[in-house]
Motif scaffolding. Structure first.
Motif, mmCIF file in Angstrom:
data_model
loop_
_atom_site.group_PDB
_atom_site.id
_atom_site.type_symbol
_atom_site.label_atom_id
_atom_site.label_comp_id
_atom_site.label_asym_id
_atom_site.label_seq_id
_atom_site.Cartn_x
_atom_site.Cartn_y
_atom_site.Cartn_z
ATOM 1 N N ILE A 8 22.473 42.522 95.546
ATOM 2 C CA ILE A 8 22.651 43.518 94.488
ATOM 3 C C ILE A 8 23.557 44.676 94.912
ATOM 4 O O ILE A 8 24.472 45.056 94.163
ATOM 5 C CB ILE A 8 21.282 44.010 93.985
ATOM 6 C CG1 ILE A 8 20.556 42.871 93.255
ATOM 7 C CG2 ILE A 8 21.443 45.220 93.055
ATOM 8 C CD1 ILE A 8 19.138 43.197 92.853
ATOM 9 N N ALA B 176 27.126 45.573 93.095
ATOM 10 C CA ALA B 176 27.393 46.892 92.532
ATOM 11 C C ALA B 176 28.679 47.474 93.106
ATOM 12 O O ALA B 176 29.509 48.033 92.367
ATOM 13 C CB ALA B 176 26.219 47.827 92.800
ATOM 14 N N ARG B 177 28.873 47.329 94.405
ATOM 15 C CA ARG B 177 30.078 47.851 95.051
ATOM 16 C C ARG B 177 31.322 47.128 94.521
ATOM 17 O O ARG B 177 32.360 47.748 94.255
ATOM 18 C CB ARG B 177 29.960 47.688 96.566
ATOM 19 C CG ARG B 177 31.050 48.398 97.351
ATOM 20 C CD ARG B 177 30.858 48.242 98.855
ATOM 21 N NE ARG B 177 29.509 48.624 99.256
ATOM 22 C CZ ARG B 177 28.654 47.815 99.870
ATOM 23 N NH1 ARG B 177 28.999 46.573 100.166
ATOM 24 N NH2 ARG B 177 27.459 48.250 100.209
ATOM 25 N N ARG C 184 32.117 48.382 90.962
ATOM 26 C CA ARG C 184 32.748 49.708 90.966
ATOM 27 C C ARG C 184 34.220 49.607 91.355
ATOM 28 O O ARG C 184 35.074 50.273 90.774
ATOM 29 C CB ARG C 184 32.014 50.637 91.933
ATOM 30 C CG ARG C 184 30.602 51.007 91.508
ATOM 31 C CD ARG C 184 29.964 51.937 92.533
ATOM 32 N NE ARG C 184 28.534 52.062 92.303
ATOM 33 C CZ ARG C 184 27.599 51.819 93.212
ATOM 34 N NH1 ARG C 184 27.947 51.451 94.441
ATOM 35 N NH2 ARG C 184 26.320 51.956 92.926
ATOM 36 N N SER D 81 25.120 54.610 87.646
ATOM 37 C CA SER D 81 25.240 53.675 88.756
ATOM 38 C C SER D 81 26.692 53.554 89.221
ATOM 39 O O SER D 81 26.957 53.042 90.303
ATOM 40 C CB SER D 81 24.721 52.293 88.345
ATOM 41 O OG SER D 81 23.340 52.350 88.052
ATOM 42 N N ASP D 82 27.605 54.010 88.402
ATOM 43 C CA ASP D 82 29.022 53.944 88.739
ATOM 44 C C ASP D 82 29.381 55.064 89.717
ATOM 45 O O ASP D 82 28.593 55.980 89.960
ATOM 46 C CB ASP D 82 29.854 54.054 87.464
ATOM 47 C CG ASP D 82 31.254 53.477 87.619
ATOM 48 O OD1 ASP D 82 31.587 53.011 88.724
ATOM 49 O OD2 ASP D 82 32.005 53.496 86.637
ATOM 50 N N LEU E 176 20.346 50.039 91.382
ATOM 51 C CA LEU E 176 19.911 49.411 90.128
ATOM 52 C C LEU E 176 18.603 50.000 89.619
ATOM 53 O O LEU E 176 18.412 50.175 88.408
ATOM 54 C CB LEU E 176 19.772 47.900 90.339
ATOM 55 C CG LEU E 176 19.569 47.061 89.074
ATOM 56 C CD1 LEU E 176 20.764 47.182 88.144
ATOM 57 C CD2 LEU E 176 19.322 45.604 89.453
#
Length: 211
Positions: A64, A68-69, A72, A107-108, A133
């Motif tokens: 996760i 996410a990285r 972005r 989250s960004d 998250l």
């Protein structure tokens, strides 16, 4: 008294990024070894929370943060494809004129958030970005500490079930918007304090007593 602090989510709440998300998610899925999002599953996936979504797509939990990285980074490269929903500029101006403090928890990355906001970032007093998250509760609590504003005078506005859960854990009211990532029916089933279908409704609600 009306609310004194409004904490906004970004993606799906202030920025119209869902079509961009759909355009990149299958490439991300192939790279990080989870199920692709087929068009006939979109409605199903928009009706569940983040935990259930992870299960349905077969996402390994250890991946996760990597996902996410990656998201972005991709967004930063394609940031000009994402714009604010119509009316966000007017909403921010009206809330500021009424003396409200505006914050964004996302989250960004802060760079991505500021880029999409453009000159409107001057209306945002606090940014708490890069939330995990399930890490928004801590971000909400940090904003409350920085502002010194009580939970009773605070509302969070977002478009996902995890946003509702985080707001409740932090003890603050929540307004769900129906134009984002999660379906209106799924949000309504979680009984938020408010369910907004138009930005004008957000402005109206934040101008009156919340309790």
């Amino acid at each position: 008294m009306p609310y004194k602090l409004a904490i906004f989510d970004m993606d799906g709440t202030l920025s119209d990024s869902f079509s961009w998300f759909l355009s990149v998610i299958n490439s991300v899925a192939d790279k990080h070894k989870f199920q692709r999002v087929e068009r006939d599953r979109i409605d199903e996936l928009r009706s569940v929370g983040a935990g259930e979504l992870i299960r349905l797509l077969g996402v390994a939990k250890w991946r996760i943060p990597l996902i996410a990285r990656d998201m972005r980074k991709r967004k930063a490269q394609q940031i000009d494809r994402i714009s604010l929903f119509p009316g966000v500029d007017r909403m921010f101006c009206e809330l500021k004129a009424r003396g409200m403090t505006i914050a964004i928890v996302s989250s960004d990355s802060e760079d991505n958030v500021r880029h999409v906001l453009g000159d409107l970032d001057q209306h945002v007093a606090y940014f708490a970005c890069g939330a995990g998250l399930f890490g928004k509760t801590a971000k909400f609590q940090r904003i409350l500490e920085l502002t010194g504003i009580s939970v009773d005078d605070t509302i969070s506005i977002g478009d996902e079930i995890r946003d509702i859960d985080a707001a409740r854990e932090a003890g603050i009211d929540f307004g769900a918007v129906t134009w984002g990532y999660t379906s209106g029916a799924a949000l309504e089933a979680r009984a938020p304090n408010y369910l907004f279908s138009r930005i004008d409704e957000v402005i109206a609600a934040l101008a009156v007593p919340g309790r």
